[in-house]
Write an enzyme that holds these catalytic residues in place. Structure first.
Site, mmCIF file in Angstrom:
data_model
loop_
_atom_site.group_PDB
_atom_site.id
_atom_site.type_symbol
_atom_site.label_atom_id
_atom_site.label_comp_id
_atom_site.label_asym_id
_atom_site.label_seq_id
_atom_site.Cartn_x
_atom_site.Cartn_y
_atom_site.Cartn_z
ATOM 1 N N ASP A 1 -25.617 8.262 -64.482
ATOM 2 C CA ASP A 1 -25.958 7.010 -65.161
ATOM 3 C C ASP A 1 -25.479 7.090 -66.611
ATOM 4 O O ASP A 1 -25.821 8.031 -67.333
ATOM 5 C CB ASP A 1 -27.478 6.826 -65.103
ATOM 6 N N ASP B 1 -22.356 0.781 -64.400
ATOM 7 C CA ASP B 1 -22.575 2.001 -65.187
ATOM 8 C C ASP B 1 -23.330 3.104 -64.450
ATOM 9 O O ASP B 1 -23.854 4.014 -65.088
ATOM 10 C CB ASP B 1 -23.320 1.661 -66.479
ATOM 11 N N GLU B 2 -23.381 3.048 -63.128
ATOM 12 C CA GLU B 2 -24.081 4.112 -62.401
ATOM 13 C C GLU B 2 -23.504 4.283 -61.006
ATOM 14 O O GLU B 2 -22.980 3.341 -60.410
ATOM 15 C CB GLU B 2 -25.586 3.827 -62.306
#
Length: 435
Positions: A17, A120-121
């Site tokens: 993350d 974003d992860e």
């Protein structure tokens, strides 16, 4: 994390993350344009809203901003009251996509199974890779910690931003682990570590346990994840329902899926929302709501058409002056993606939500945010004949239904042609006609 522990599992999953992704990526863009400039990550700063008008909500914040009590999702005005010298920057999704692509590209170097969950992860399955990366082991960093360190450090050193890595044998625990202390950290959360590391956390920290569910559980005296894990599962099911009760009990005890697929998860819904310049009231409703809903319907339709998907459940949501969110839904007989019908149904829902007998305007509320969304997605094959569709039957030729039923294939071709023209000549090249 006990680095001296030797983990022995058939399955190893990372949840990686990006730390304060939008803020970090905005900072990197500014430094790229002005190497001598201030790094946004080192000062009280945030991403969100209209920078010039100080309007909108906070979507990301720096660690120094967090010290002032600034939280994601709060109005920019409120954040500025807490920290008058807060530096605001506007969202830049072109830059975000650029860094996201580079981030995922590094993960793909290390494993054939990378499941991107959002911009974003991602989950990374590294099961069976010890033979390849075992040489990285040290007394302080056995496998798989050593591989997590290599990936984390490569992202930091080559791309310029930091990530957290959560490690476990299933996705739930890996996700929980990555949310432990930040930034630039590695945490493990294997089943034997659950009682010490996860059970003391507040029940609201359990992934998938929303605020309302957490409040309900707290009313029962279930304050921590451990309280839920040691509760009677039948009691949880009777209180929360079969699906939610079972999920809370299993998750609190560390059970979760270990399936990592190398695909970006399909969107479960398409929605857009906008914060209004001025609060919407009953007095100006008829005039003011139309352009807002048309704008939102157009945005949702544009995204649906781009991805070639349709939806059958339309939702309108509003946020009132006291920041409470309210919504209304409508299940359609036929899946849709066109702007006109999204607008039509969203207007009906909005009228009911705000002007109905129990409407918010009747209760004296004002509206500061409006959203429109479409869910229950399909590929367009679920499009039944609906006798209430506009222009379905011609009054002048009601016996010839074959000639007057809308030709959906023609409509799809027309939409494709319209989209092509708009891409080439601009969105204003085609105007809607009026009888």
């Amino acid at each position: 994390m006990d680095n001296n522990h030797v983990y022995d599992y058939d399955k190893y999953i990372f949840h990686i993350d990006v730390n304060s992704a939008f803020l970090s990526w905005s900072a990197l863009k500014q430094l790229r344009e002005d190497p001598d400039g201030v790094d946004l990550r080192t000062i009280p700063s945030a991403v969100g809203g209209d920078v010039k008008k100080r309007h909108g909500i906070i979507t990301a914040k720096s660690i120094p901003a967090k010290k002032y009590g600034i939280v994601t999702g709060e109005p920019v005005v409120k954040a500025l009251e807490k920290c008058p010298h807060l530096v605001l920057v506007q969202s830049d999704f072109n830059t975000y996509r650029e860094y996201s692509h580079a981030f995922i590209s590094i993960l793909n170097k290390y494993s054939p199974l990378v499941q991107q969950m959002s911009i974003d992860e991602a989950f990374v399955d590294i099961s069976g890779l010890k033979e390849i990366y075992g040489y990285l082991e040290t007394p302080d960093a056995p496998f798989p910690i050593c591989l997590a360190q290599k990936i984390k450090n490569e992202i930091r050193d080559t791309l310029g931003f930091t990530v957290n890595v959560g490690i476990s044998c299933n996705k739930l625990l890996a996700k929980m682990a990555s949310d432990f202390t930040k930034p630039d950290k590695i945490h493990t959360l294997f089943p034997e570590e659950v009682p010490d590391k996860m059970w003391p956390l507040p029940i609201g920290d359990l992934f998938g346990c929303g605020r309302q569910t957490a409040n309900r559980l707290q009313s029962l005296g279930i304050k921590t994840i451990g309280d839920a894990a040691t509760s009677d599962p039948e009691m949880l099911i009777s209180f929360l329902g079969a699906s939610s009760g079972s999920y809370i009990y299993r998750s609190a005890n560390g059970f979760g899926s270990a399936d990592v697929t190398d695909t970006y998860e399909d969107a479960k819904s398409y929605s857009n929302e906008t914060t209004l310049k001025n609060d919407l009231t009953a007095d100006g409703y008829d005039k003011d709501i139309v352009p807002v809903l048309k704008y939102l319907a157009g945005k949702v339709s544009e995204r649906l058409k781009k991805d070639k998907v349709y939806g059958r459940t339309i939702t309108v949501s509003v946020k009132t002056g006291n920041f409470k969110r309210h919504s209304a839904q409508l299940q359609l007989e036929s899946s849709i993606c066109d702007e006109q019908r999204i607008y039509k149904y969203s207007k009906e829902l909005c009228d009911k939500l705000l002007l109905g007998d129990e409407g918010l305007f009747i209760k004296g509320e004002t509206v500061r945010l409006v959203g429109v969304g479409l869910s229950k997605l399909d590929d367009g094959s679920y499009q039944q004949m609906n006798l209430f569709d506009s222009n379905l039957l011609s009054q002048s030729d009601s016996n010839n239904t074959k000639a007057t039923v809308p030709d959906r294939d023609k409509q799809k071709k027309l939409d494709a042609m319209t989209e092509k023209l708009q891409k080439e000549f601009g969105k204003n090249i085609i105007k809607k006609g009026h009888l």
